[in-house]
Design an enzyme around this catalytic site. Structure first.
Site, PDB file in Angstrom:
ATOM      1  N   HIS A 192       0.880  -1.171   0.000  1.00  0.00           N
ATOM      2  CA  HIS A 192       0.000   0.000   0.000  1.00  0.00           C
ATOM      3  C   HIS A 192       0.924   1.231   0.000  1.00  0.00           C
ATOM      4  O   HIS A 192       2.025   1.187   0.550  1.00  0.00           O
ATOM      5  CB  HIS A 192      -0.826  -0.055   1.290  1.00  0.00           C
ATOM      6  CG  HIS A 192      -1.881   0.996   1.430  1.00  0.00           C
ATOM      7  ND1 HIS A 192      -1.588   2.302   1.761  1.00  0.00           N
ATOM      8  CD2 HIS A 192      -3.228   0.939   1.315  1.00  0.00           C
ATOM      9  CE1 HIS A 192      -2.714   2.996   1.839  1.00  0.00           C
ATOM     10  NE2 HIS A 192      -3.723   2.198   1.564  1.00  0.00           N
ATOM     11  N   ASP A 199       3.515  -4.086   8.068  1.00  0.00           N
ATOM     12  CA  ASP A 199       2.253  -3.375   7.903  1.00  0.00           C
ATOM     13  C   ASP A 199       1.152  -4.408   8.109  1.00  0.00           C
ATOM     14  O   ASP A 199       0.881  -5.237   7.234  1.00  0.00           O
ATOM     15  CB  ASP A 199       2.203  -2.769   6.493  1.00  0.00           C
ATOM     16  CG  ASP A 199       0.846  -2.144   6.200  1.00  0.00           C
ATOM     17  OD1 ASP A 199      -0.068  -2.274   7.033  1.00  0.00           O
ATOM     18  OD2 ASP A 199       0.710  -1.548   5.119  1.00  0.00           O
ATOM     19  N   GLN A 234      -4.139  -5.164   7.399  1.00  0.00           N
ATOM     20  CA  GLN A 234      -5.155  -6.092   6.898  1.00  0.00           C
ATOM     21  C   GLN A 234      -5.080  -7.445   7.601  1.00  0.00           C
ATOM     22  O   GLN A 234      -5.785  -8.376   7.213  1.00  0.00           O
ATOM     23  CB  GLN A 234      -5.006  -6.283   5.373  1.00  0.00           C
ATOM     24  CG  GLN A 234      -5.169  -5.013   4.566  1.00  0.00           C
ATOM     25  CD  GLN A 234      -6.596  -4.466   4.553  1.00  0.00           C
ATOM     26  OE1 GLN A 234      -7.551  -5.157   4.900  1.00  0.00           O
ATOM     27  NE2 GLN A 234      -6.748  -3.214   4.169  1.00  0.00           N
ATOM     28  N   LYS A 281      -9.913   0.102  10.991  1.00  0.00           N
ATOM     29  CA  LYS A 281     -10.163  -1.137  10.234  1.00  0.00           C
ATOM     30  C   LYS A 281     -10.465  -2.300  11.186  1.00  0.00           C
ATOM     31  O   LYS A 281     -10.712  -3.413  10.749  1.00  0.00           O
ATOM     32  CB  LYS A 281      -8.937  -1.489   9.384  1.00  0.00           C
ATOM     33  CG  LYS A 281      -8.664  -0.500   8.251  1.00  0.00           C
ATOM     34  CD  LYS A 281      -7.540  -1.007   7.366  1.00  0.00           C
ATOM     35  CE  LYS A 281      -6.841   0.075   6.580  1.00  0.00           C
ATOM     36  NZ  LYS A 281      -7.603   0.582   5.451  1.00  0.00           N
ATOM     37  N   CYS A 337      -4.777   2.298  -3.594  1.00  0.00           N
ATOM     38  CA  CYS A 337      -3.549   2.866  -3.005  1.00  0.00           C
ATOM     39  C   CYS A 337      -2.374   1.896  -3.165  1.00  0.00           C
ATOM     40  O   CYS A 337      -1.528   1.797  -2.256  1.00  0.00           O
ATOM     41  CB  CYS A 337      -3.728   3.235  -1.539  1.00  0.00           C
ATOM     42  SG  CYS A 337      -4.905   4.546  -1.285  1.00  0.00           S
TER      43      CYS A 337
END
Ligand SMILES: Cc1ncc(COP(=O)(O)O)c(C=O)c1O
Length: 414
Positions: free
Chosen positions: A129, A206, A209, A232, A372
């Protein structure tokens, strides 16, 4: 009690509203932001109604209560990740967490393990991303280091064939996503982390998700820094988390400077507090942190293992149904091994923006575009994709609605 997404959906007030002239809302955009249960909305509003005061500052009861609530939230986040409280930094977003690490590394002085200069290498992947791409581009530009990356295979997996030439003795940091926000791919961290640590590089994960969707233990992952966003994870906007190993956080120079992050100040100089305070300059996002605490408690109560299993089942159900549609191509792994509940696809010549708009007219919220992750979309050779992303409150009815919406769009666009 067995996992019941229909009952879970009732905890989220927004999911019972209708849209586009009375249609049921089918929310398939949790990869962008999740919806919020009442317990989170209440926790944030109760903070303002009952406890609001500047944390770590006032000598009065409200300040004490606010500080307890804020630090209580830190403990909840730490327990959620299998970490300790001193390793949890509240930021405003995952984007800020990742920028914090990259920017602070750029401020490290010669002699620090984080010092990066011409001749050093920074490793990322082609599926990042922008939030985990641009900060590293900028760090490379500021320091003269070389940016390198793992490529993505046509199936949507990282190509680790040349791992030893991508991560070398010159590598200072390896920054990668745990789960792709476009492909759904869950990356093979064990091999990458092992190689990075062999050469003394720090691993920045990261986890935007993954943290909301599966059990996570930073000890098991063995990475050095990890970032995720509250919004999220059924939590509020305006709060993100940076987790880092305590010793590493205390070695890292500050990012923002100002109140609360200092140890001692004179008119001409200052010394820094230890982590996490070092990275929390100013009056922090207290209500949002407290809301995030309520969010993670809510997820934990439902059970992260069950949430992951539910999303796996839903992904299989969706993949089977979507692949029946002529001209529909899934972008990313088609098997369920090491992939999460994010499905990106193209449908013949229908532009994803047109498809997204058509689905919206049916009450179905999806995301369209390059998500993104522009370099990845380019690599995949598509101008854009349509993305459906699932969460704990989605049901097979939502998938059925998506499938029938796509079929109707095919008829509509001829
Ligand atoms: C994989 C990934 N990384 C980073 C981000 C950035 O998160 P935020 O916008 O909450 O800072 C996102 C958001 O979509 C994401 O999906």
């Amino acid at each position: 009690m067995s996992f019941d997404p229909g009952a879970i959906a009732k905890d989220f007030p927004i999911l019972s509203r209708t849209i586009r002239d009375g249609k049921r809302l089918v929310y398939l955009d949790s990869g962008a932001t999740s919806q919020k249960p009442s317990v989170v909305i209440d926790a944030e509003s109760d903070f303002y109604r009952l406890h609001n005061a500047a944390v770590h500052r006032g000598a009065h009861q409200l300040a004490e209560e606010a500080t307890d609530a804020y630090e209580g939230a830190r403990t909840i986040v730490a327990e959620f990740l299998g970490a300790t409280s001193n390793e949890i930094v509240f930021t405003k977003s995952a984007t800020e967490s990742l920028n914090l690490v990259a920017y602070a590394m750029g401020n490290a002085e010669s002699g620090s393990s984080f010092f990066i200069a011409d001749g050093d290498e920074i490793v990322i992947t082609e599926m990042e991303h922008h939030a985990n791409l641009i900060p590293w581009q900028q760090l490379a530009a500021r320091t003269g280091a070389t940016l390198k990356w793992f490529e993505v295979t046509p199936e949507g997996r990282l190509d680790l064939g040349s791992i030893n030439s991508v991560i070398t003795e010159k590598t200072k940091v390896v920054a990668l996503t745990h789960q792709s926000n476009v492909l759904g791919t869950i990356n093979p961290l064990t091999e990458i982390v092992k190689r990075a640590h062999e050469v003394g590089a720090a691993v920045v994960l990261d986890a935007c998700q993954s943290v909301p969707h599966m059990p996570i233990s930073v000890k098991e992952l063995d990475v050095d820094f990890l970032a995720f966003s509250g919004h999220k994870s059924v939590g509020p906007t305006g709060v993100g988390i940076l987790w880092g190993r305590e010793a590493l956080l205390n070695d890292l120079p500050p990012f923002l400077t100002g109140g609360s992050m200092i140890e001692n100040v004179t008119m001409t100089s200052a010394t820094w507090a230890k982590a996490p305070k070092r990275f929390e300059a100013g009056v922090p996002n207290m209500a949002q942190a407290v809301g995030l605490g309520a969010a993670l408690t809510y997820l934990q109560k439902i059970g992260m293992k069950d949430i992951f299993a539910h999303e796996q089942e839903l992904t299989k159900y969706a993949m089977d149904a979507l692949l029946q549609i002529s001209d529909l191509a899934i972008v990313g792994p088609r098997d369920l091994n090491d992939r999460g509940g994010t499905l990106s696809f193209t449908v013949g010549d229908i532009h994803p923006h047109d498809l997204g708009q058509f689905l919206d007219s049916q009450g179905i919220a999806v995301r369209t575009g390059h998500h993104c992750a522009w370099p990845l979309t380019r690599k995949l050779g598509v101008p854009a994709t349509t993305r459906a992303s699932f969460y704990l409150y989605n049901t097979t009815h939502d998938v059925d609605a998506l499938v029938s919406g796509i079929r109707s769009a095919q008829k509509y666009f001829g």
